[in-house]
Design an enzyme around this catalytic site. Structure first.
Site, PDB file in Angstrom:
ATOM      1  N   LYS A   1     -30.338  -2.334 -21.515  1.00 55.86           N
ATOM      2  CA  LYS A   1     -31.282  -1.875 -20.477  1.00 55.86           C
ATOM      3  C   LYS A   1     -31.122  -0.372 -20.261  1.00 55.86           C
ATOM      4  CE  LYS A   1     -27.942  -3.199 -16.909  1.00 55.86           C
ATOM      5  NZ  LYS A   1     -27.487  -4.348 -16.109  1.00 55.86           N
TER       6      LYS A   1
ATOM      7  N   MET B   1     -28.465  24.150 -12.545  1.00 54.88           N
ATOM      8  CA  MET B   1     -29.443  23.272 -13.179  1.00 54.88           C
ATOM      9  C   MET B   1     -29.280  23.236 -14.703  1.00 54.88           C
ATOM     10  SD  MET B   1     -33.584  23.243 -12.869  1.00 54.88           S
ATOM     11  CE  MET B   1     -33.698  22.558 -11.227  1.00 54.88           C
TER      12      MET B   1
ATOM     13  N   TYR C   1     -23.431  30.060  -7.757  1.00 61.14           N
ATOM     14  CA  TYR C   1     -24.030  29.786  -6.444  1.00 61.14           C
ATOM     15  C   TYR C   1     -22.955  29.558  -5.387  1.00 61.14           C
ATOM     16  CZ  TYR C   1     -28.630  29.196  -8.546  1.00 61.14           C
ATOM     17  OH  TYR C   1     -29.818  29.408  -9.195  1.00 61.14           O
TER      18      TYR C   1
ATOM     19  N   ARG D   1     -27.135 -10.938  -4.789  1.00 63.09           N
ATOM     20  CA  ARG D   1     -28.112  -9.925  -5.186  1.00 63.09           C
ATOM     21  C   ARG D   1     -29.337 -10.699  -5.640  1.00 63.09           C
ATOM     22  NH1 ARG D   1     -26.832  -5.534  -9.907  1.00 63.09           N
ATOM     23  NH2 ARG D   1     -26.985  -7.418 -11.166  1.00 63.09           N
TER      24      ARG D   1
HETATM   25  C1  LIG Z   1     -26.241  -4.822 -16.569  1.00 59.92           C
HETATM   26  C2  LIG Z   1     -25.872  -6.253 -16.629  1.00 59.92           C
HETATM   27  C3  LIG Z   1     -24.808  -6.706 -17.428  1.00 59.92           C
HETATM   28  C4  LIG Z   1     -23.886  -5.769 -18.168  1.00 59.92           C
HETATM   29  O1  LIG Z   1     -22.890  -5.277 -17.284  1.00 59.92           O
HETATM   30  P1  LIG Z   1     -21.722  -4.313 -17.763  1.00 59.92           P
HETATM   31  O2  LIG Z   1     -20.870  -4.139 -16.570  1.00 59.92           O
HETATM   32  O3  LIG Z   1     -22.364  -3.046 -18.194  1.00 59.92           O
HETATM   33  O4  LIG Z   1     -21.038  -5.001 -18.883  1.00 59.92           O
HETATM   34  C5  LIG Z   1     -24.591  -8.069 -17.525  1.00 59.92           C
HETATM   35  N1  LIG Z   1     -25.374  -8.948 -16.842  1.00 59.92           N
HETATM   36  C6  LIG Z   1     -26.388  -8.542 -16.047  1.00 59.92           C
HETATM   37  C7  LIG Z   1     -27.185  -9.548 -15.317  1.00 59.92           C
HETATM   38  C8  LIG Z   1     -26.656  -7.188 -15.898  1.00 59.92           C
HETATM   39  O5  LIG Z   1     -27.654  -6.803 -15.095  1.00 59.92           O
END
Ligand SMILES: *Cc1c(COP(=O)(O)O)cnc(C)c1O
Length: 375
Positions: free
Chosen positions: A46, A316, A268, A143
């Site tokens: 992702k 930046m 800065y 969640r």
């Molecule tokens: C992002 C995610 C993972 C991977 O988690 P890591 O800590 O990067 O290994 C696994 N399961 C779900 C549902 C996630 O959203």
């Protein structure tokens, strides 16, 4: 070396770039396999593969034989399919609107269902081929996920709907797996197994921290993300201590070297003052590239492979380094912001964040170049 974004200009002038090492990615996948030898692997790609470039990463992982890839949304999955990725792709949050379902079915994507509304939409949709679904159970992270009751109801209806559902698998997500002595992980796993046992379906619990620290969470499928990219999910180890190799090396070059006198301020806010007459190097890398603005003076930066401290505020497009220990450094010399010499985990801790955020926030301005030592 091959440029990953073909739409970008072929010739690059600014030296900031990221090297993406696919041999390190394959190495890290082998670490997953060693830890979870019986399990299937759903590799999480992702957010543009945590900033590494989802297409190159997905192609490499598919060739290396992962059982599935996982993404956050249909857009991410479609761009992988359009680029020719054929292995199963799991939508970790399912769909955001039922209109997505025909496309999800047509592209043979696996879909996570975490609300009763999503379950009802699957039961009531018209699609060309039945879906592979993952029911996500909330075992305490609070969640996303179905309650025990919602899960039982969902299972009953989905398994009675073969025209829309071909396979049901189960998953949950761990809230505290990165804390090695937090008993909550054990509790979540036990609750999950208790719920799912009567159903005899394929199950998945483990993220990277689960893979590395919680064998009880391995189940049938593991879902590693951050560890594939070489970073540790724990705050008490670095990736190397978990036998992982960094996939991304964020690099640039010195574009100016000047000497300043004792007492002069830098950058800065003049937040850093020279304690003595000293050489200062400017690096073409700033927060608009994704380098954290909150990295404090003292954060390690490697110039020609030697660690020197960052000094003053990150701008930046630039940041400054103390070159007192590198008096021979010259304009054009290579600088590593993170990678094999400066662990991204170290920079993250200095900036009071996590490697996940730093890696995924490397911006479009930074070209990614793929390197692959093993060919
Ligand atoms: C992002 C995610 C993972 C991977 O988690 P890591 O800590 O990067 O290994 C696994 N399961 C779900 C549902 C996630 O959203």
């Amino acid at each position: 070396m091959q440029q990953t974004h073909t739409k970008q200009r072929a010739i690059r002038f600014r030296p900031a770039h990221a090297l993406i090492d696919l041999s390190a990615l394959r190495h890290n996948l082998r670490v997953v396999r060693r830890r979870a030898p019986q399990q299937r692997i759903m590799a999480v790609v992702k957010a543009n593969a945590y900033g590494h470039g989802s297409l190159e990463v997905a192609q490499c992982l598919e060739r290396a034989g992962v059982d599935a890839l996982a993404v956050a949304c249909l857009e991410e999955a479609l761009s992988l399919r359009e680029a020719g990725i054929q292995c199963p792709i799991v939508l970790l949050e399912g769909f955001f609107h039922p209109d997505e379902l025909p496309l999800i079915a047509q592209q043979a994507l696996h879909v996570v269902l975490h609300t009763p509304q999503q379950v009802d939409a699957v039961l009531n949709c018209y699609i060309s081929q039945p879906l592979s679904v993952w029911l996500k159970l909330d075992t305490g992270m609070h969640r996303l996920g179905l309650s025990a009751e919602e899960f039982h109801r969902a299972w009953q209806h989905l398994q009675a709907c073969p025209e829309n559902v071909q396979q049901i698998r189960l998953m949950t997500h761990l809230a505290c797996a990165d804390e090695r002595d937090n008993g909550f992980t054990q509790q979540q796993c036990q609750l999950f197994y208790q719920w799912v046992k009567p159903f005899n379906l394929e199950c998945s619990i483990a993220n990277s921290a689960g893979v590395l620290a919680w064998p009880i969470s391995h189940a049938d499928w593991v879902r590693p993300g951050i560890m594939l990219y070489g970073s540790s999910p724990f705050n008490d180890t670095l990736g190397a201590q978990e036998h992982l190799k960094p996939v991304m090396q964020l690099r640039s070059a010195l574009i100016s070297i000047k000497s300043y006198s004792a007492g002069e301020g830098l950058g800065y806010g003049a937040t850093w003052r020279c304690p003595e007459d000293m050489p200062v190097g400017m690096v073409a890398m700033g927060y608009a590239d994704g380098y954290p603005r909150h990295a404090p003076s003292g954060t390690p930066v490697a110039v020609n492979g030697q660690i020197v401290p960052l000094i003053g505020r990150v701008s930046m497009d630039m940041l400054a380094v103390d070159l007192r220990q590198q008096p021979q450094a010259q304009i054009g010399d290579v600088v590593e912001l993170w990678g094999g010499t400066v662990p991204v985990d170290t920079v993250a801790r200095q900036a009071q964040t996590i490697a996940y955020e730093l890696l995924s926030q490397v911006t479009q301005r930074v070209p990614r170049y793929v390197v692959d030592e093993e060919g």
